[in-house]
Design an enzyme around this catalytic site. Structure first.
Site, PDB file in Angstrom:
ATOM      1  N   HIS A  37       0.856  -1.177   0.000  1.00  0.00           N
ATOM      2  CA  HIS A  37       0.000   0.000   0.000  1.00  0.00           C
ATOM      3  C   HIS A  37       0.895   1.231   0.000  1.00  0.00           C
ATOM      4  O   HIS A  37       1.768   1.377   0.826  1.00  0.00           O
ATOM      5  CB  HIS A  37      -0.890  -0.008   1.250  1.00  0.00           C
ATOM      6  CG  HIS A  37      -1.703   1.237   1.410  1.00  0.00           C
ATOM      7  ND1 HIS A  37      -2.888   1.415   0.738  1.00  0.00           N
ATOM      8  CD2 HIS A  37      -1.498   2.348   2.146  1.00  0.00           C
ATOM      9  CE1 HIS A  37      -3.379   2.602   1.074  1.00  0.00           C
ATOM     10  NE2 HIS A  37      -2.554   3.177   1.913  1.00  0.00           N
TER      11      HIS A  37
ATOM     12  N   ASP B   5      -1.495   4.227  -5.072  1.00  0.00           N
ATOM     13  CA  ASP B   5      -2.940   4.110  -4.871  1.00  0.00           C
ATOM     14  C   ASP B   5      -3.687   5.264  -5.540  1.00  0.00           C
ATOM     15  O   ASP B   5      -4.749   5.068  -6.129  1.00  0.00           O
ATOM     16  CB  ASP B   5      -3.284   4.064  -3.384  1.00  0.00           C
ATOM     17  CG  ASP B   5      -2.933   2.729  -2.742  1.00  0.00           C
ATOM     18  OD1 ASP B   5      -2.407   1.849  -3.453  1.00  0.00           O
ATOM     19  OD2 ASP B   5      -3.172   2.576  -1.534  1.00  0.00           O
TER      20      ASP B   5
END
Length: 143
Positions: free
Chosen positions: A60, A65
């Site tokens: 992540h 993202d």
């Protein structure tokens, strides 16, 4: 969700919250839930649903993202297929050009750039024009 993080970072800089400087915040999760009720709407699930490759996403990370979410947003809105900004006025039939008019609009704020930043900016524009083989559309129209 992310507005809280943005506000926390802005607070560390003694700046006002994000919603005091933007007109609106689009909640893509709420948007996805409305489009796909009862289904998983995580970023990974949305990438799968819209055929967006996230194979390079092993961890992540905010930047990756954000890039993936930009592609998901474009797929969810179906109104465009890129974030490229083109104007609606043609330059003698040779492609896009900028719309004429005052900028910023009436009531807008004009900020004077730092002279050194302005020199660096023009150098970057010159490099882009050289690579593109023509000046930027806003420079052609300003001439």
């Amino acid at each position: 969700f992310d507005v809280g993080f943005l506000d926390a970072e802005l607070a560390r800089l003694d700046r006002p919250g994000i919603q005091t400087v933007v007109a609106a915040v689009t909640d893509t999760l709420a948007m996805a839930r409305e489009l796909h009720p009862g289904r998983r709407n995580s970023l990974d699930a949305l990438c799968d649903r819209y055929g967006i490759s996230n194979a390079h996403r092993t961890l992540h990370g905010a930047l990756l993202d954000a890039e993936l979410l930009a592609d998901v947003y474009l797929a969810m809105t179906r109104g465009q297929d890129s974030l490229e900004m083109l104007s609606s006025v043609s330059d003698a039939g040779s492609g896009p050009s900028v719309r004429t008019g005052d900028w910023p609009p009436v009531g807008g704020v004009r900020l004077a750039p730092d002279p050194d930043a302005q020199v660096r900016h023009h150098a970057v524009l010159a490099d882009i024009a050289k690579e593109a083989g023509q000046p930027a559309i806003w420079e052609r129209d300003a001439a």
